[in-house]
Design a protein around this motif. Structure first.
Motif, PDB file in Angstrom:
ATOM      1  N   PHE A 181       0.832  -1.209   0.000  1.00  0.00           N
ATOM      2  CA  PHE A 181       0.000   0.000   0.000  1.00  0.00           C
ATOM      3  C   PHE A 181       0.866   1.258   0.000  1.00  0.00           C
ATOM      4  O   PHE A 181       0.629   2.192  -0.791  1.00  0.00           O
ATOM      5  CB  PHE A 181      -0.917  -0.014   1.223  1.00  0.00           C
ATOM      6  CG  PHE A 181      -1.736   1.235   1.379  1.00  0.00           C
ATOM      7  CD1 PHE A 181      -2.855   1.450   0.591  1.00  0.00           C
ATOM      8  CD2 PHE A 181      -1.374   2.202   2.309  1.00  0.00           C
ATOM      9  CE1 PHE A 181      -3.607   2.610   0.723  1.00  0.00           C
ATOM     10  CE2 PHE A 181      -2.119   3.365   2.450  1.00  0.00           C
ATOM     11  CZ  PHE A 181      -3.239   3.561   1.655  1.00  0.00           C
ATOM     12  N   ILE A 182       1.883   1.294   0.862  1.00  0.00           N
ATOM     13  CA  ILE A 182       2.740   2.475   0.952  1.00  0.00           C
ATOM     14  C   ILE A 182       3.486   2.699  -0.364  1.00  0.00           C
ATOM     15  O   ILE A 182       3.576   3.831  -0.863  1.00  0.00           O
ATOM     16  CB  ILE A 182       3.729   2.320   2.117  1.00  0.00           C
ATOM     17  CG1 ILE A 182       2.973   2.369   3.453  1.00  0.00           C
ATOM     18  CG2 ILE A 182       4.798   3.405   2.081  1.00  0.00           C
ATOM     19  CD1 ILE A 182       3.840   2.061   4.659  1.00  0.00           C
ATOM     20  N   THR A 183       3.996   1.615  -0.945  1.00  0.00           N
ATOM     21  CA  THR A 183       4.728   1.744  -2.204  1.00  0.00           C
ATOM     22  C   THR A 183       3.826   2.224  -3.325  1.00  0.00           C
ATOM     23  O   THR A 183       4.237   3.057  -4.158  1.00  0.00           O
ATOM     24  CB  THR A 183       5.362   0.394  -2.578  1.00  0.00           C
ATOM     25  OG1 THR A 183       6.170  -0.067  -1.492  1.00  0.00           O
ATOM     26  CG2 THR A 183       6.225   0.530  -3.817  1.00  0.00           C
ATOM     27  N   ALA A 184       2.589   1.724  -3.376  1.00  0.00           N
ATOM     28  CA  ALA A 184       1.653   2.156  -4.422  1.00  0.00           C
ATOM     29  C   ALA A 184       1.342   3.646  -4.298  1.00  0.00           C
ATOM     30  O   ALA A 184       1.313   4.373  -5.304  1.00  0.00           O
ATOM     31  CB  ALA A 184       0.378   1.329  -4.341  1.00  0.00           C
ATOM     32  N   VAL A 185       1.121   4.126  -3.068  1.00  0.00           N
ATOM     33  CA  VAL A 185       0.826   5.552  -2.858  1.00  0.00           C
ATOM     34  C   VAL A 185       2.033   6.405  -3.240  1.00  0.00           C
ATOM     35  O   VAL A 185       1.908   7.428  -3.938  1.00  0.00           O
ATOM     36  CB  VAL A 185       0.416   5.799  -1.394  1.00  0.00           C
ATOM     37  CG1 VAL A 185       0.292   7.290  -1.121  1.00  0.00           C
ATOM     38  CG2 VAL A 185      -0.891   5.094  -1.084  1.00  0.00           C
TER      39      VAL A 185
END
Length: 456
Positions: A181-185
């Motif tokens: 999730f953090i990488t996608a954001v």
């Protein structure tokens, strides 16, 4: 049959049921579904395909015996991470020893659902030694996984056949859901930042500063890398196999382009600092190295090896719910490609980038603008992003700070596009202020000279 032993023990066979197939001249192959013994009815029984090559050429008629042994118990001494499934199939030809078939015998087994942390392999019982000693071998058979509940064995000899289930020691990823999730954001933020920066660089590329062309190539490569990384998870779950293979190849291409352009940034910085009076290379050469060579590498790999496709990453918290992405397949060829084409160049880039960063700082540390802490920090941080030094954080993923390093690695490298945009606009603002101060100083000097002349 030569190969490593798959296990030893003693057999304990239950009731069996055999099918006899007569092969006469002109035998064209046969499909046989093996019946189960009475009181042991199964929903789906194994099936066998007998190829035409199975019939001995010197005999007009011969018989094939196909025996199904359900719920067989084999006390296997060996690692606790492996076991033989209950169903065993024996195939033999009357008064013949069959080996090295040109067209393999195909045995299709139906079994319980195999979880993602387990692997299945077709094995055969080597009966050439002691008939009471069980030696399971993998060689001579090729395993074709039809589904999680169905496996086909393609074997070039005849004996007893079974399915060996092994628990794979697959590497798992900690905090995979949070990291994803953090990488996608962060990739979305970098994608937007790269778009803005590309527009700004396009407006200034007509100038004499060739550094802008180099920066433009790196930002374009980062834009592609962030775009395909965001799409890879979606297309792996919703797209077809062909789409996933193409996406994996494009993601690999974008990563190689980014690596090449970071290397070009290192070379260009060396040229600007130490080759001041030499003409800079033509930007077309940089674009060929940055985009042409990666395209050639990916094309050769894609057409010669089956390495691109769906890749499953197993989370440490829930191994039954892996994350799917389009990337290099989890195979020997895929792993070899990853280490040679990805890891090795990145290690070389990080070493060269760190050396170049030290040389640049040593060369310009005495300049007036570098004495300001803010300017020095922004310049060093920007050079770290340009030279790929931030990738070196992955080598610190150990010890008590392992989780912190892992999150920092994902956040910092996913936000490289944003950091480059921030560096670009901050340095542009500093240049404008410096230019305004110079103009103001020049105007004051001219006014003072005019006043002096008037008084004279």
């Amino acid at each position: 049959m030569k190969g490593p032993r798959m296990g030893q023990g003693h057999k304990n066979l239950s009731c069996s049921e055999s099918v006899v197939v007569e092969m006469e001249e002109g035998f064209g192959g046969s499909n046989v579904t093996l019946p189960a013994p009475q009181k042991q009815k199964r929903k789906v029984n194994p099936s066998v395909y007998l190829p035409p090559a199975l019939k001995p050429s010197g005999r007009k008629r011969s018989k094939v015996f196909c025996t199904y042994l359900p719920n067989s118990t084999f006390s296997q001494r060996g690692p606790s991470t492996s076991r033989i499934l209950e169903d065993v199939v024996e195939i033999s030809v009357e008064n013949e020893i069959i080996q090295n078939l040109t067209d393999p015998v195909r045995i299709r087994f139906h079994h319980h659902d195999i979880s993602v942390e387990e692997s299945v392999s077709c094995v055969s019982w080597d009966t050439r030694k002691d008939a009471n000693e069980i030696i399971w071998r993998k060689d001579g058979c090729r395993t074709v996984k039809i589904s999680s509940t169905e496996t086909e064995c393609c074997c070039h000899h005849l004996t007893y056949f079974a399915i060996l289930v092994q628990i794979e020691q697959r590497s798992t990823v900690r905090h995979l859901q949070a990291l994803t999730f953090i990488t996608a954001v962060c990739c979305a933020v970098s994608l937007f930042s790269c778009s803005i920066l590309l527009l700004s660089l396009c407006r200034q590329r007509n100038g004499k500063d060739k550094s802008l062309s180099v920066h433009y190539g790196l930002v374009l490569a980062l834009f592609m890398l962030n775009l395909f990384f965001i799409l890879t998870g979606v297309l792996a779950s919703a797209g077809s196999e062909g789409v996933c293979r193409a996406t994996g190849a494009l993601l690999h291409y974008a990563l190689l382009c980014t690596t090449c352009w970071m290397a070009i940034e290192v070379f260009h910085a060396f040229w600007l600092v130490y080759m001041v009076f030499s003409t800079s290379p033509n930007p077309k050469i940089f674009y060929f190295v940055g985009f042409g060579i990666p395209a050639l590498i990916v094309s050769i790999l894609g057409f010669s090896l089956d390495i691109y496709g769906q890749r499953k990453i197993v989370p440490n918290e829930d191994i039954n719910n892996p994350y799917q992405m389009c990337w290099l397949k989890y195979s020997d060829a895929g792993l070899l490609t990853h280490y040679i084409a990805n890891v090795a160049p990145l290690i070389g880039l990080m070493c060269c980038g760190f050396i170049m960063l030290c040389l640049v700082v040593r060369k310009v540390k005495d300049r007036d603008e570098w004495r300001k802490n803010r300017t020095a920090f922004l310049s060093i941080w920007g050079l770290c992003c340009l030279f790929g030094i931030t990738w070196s954080l992955i080598f610190l993923d150990f010890g008590p700070l392992s989780d912190t390093i892992l999150f920092l690695f994902c956040i910092i490298n996913a936000l490289q596009g944003f950091f480059l945009m921030l560096r670009y606009y901050v340095l542009e603002r500093i240049r404008k202020r410096t230019s305004e101060l110079e103009q103001s100083s020049t105007g004051s000097t001219r006014q003072h000279m005019l006043q002096t002349q008037e008084k004279s």
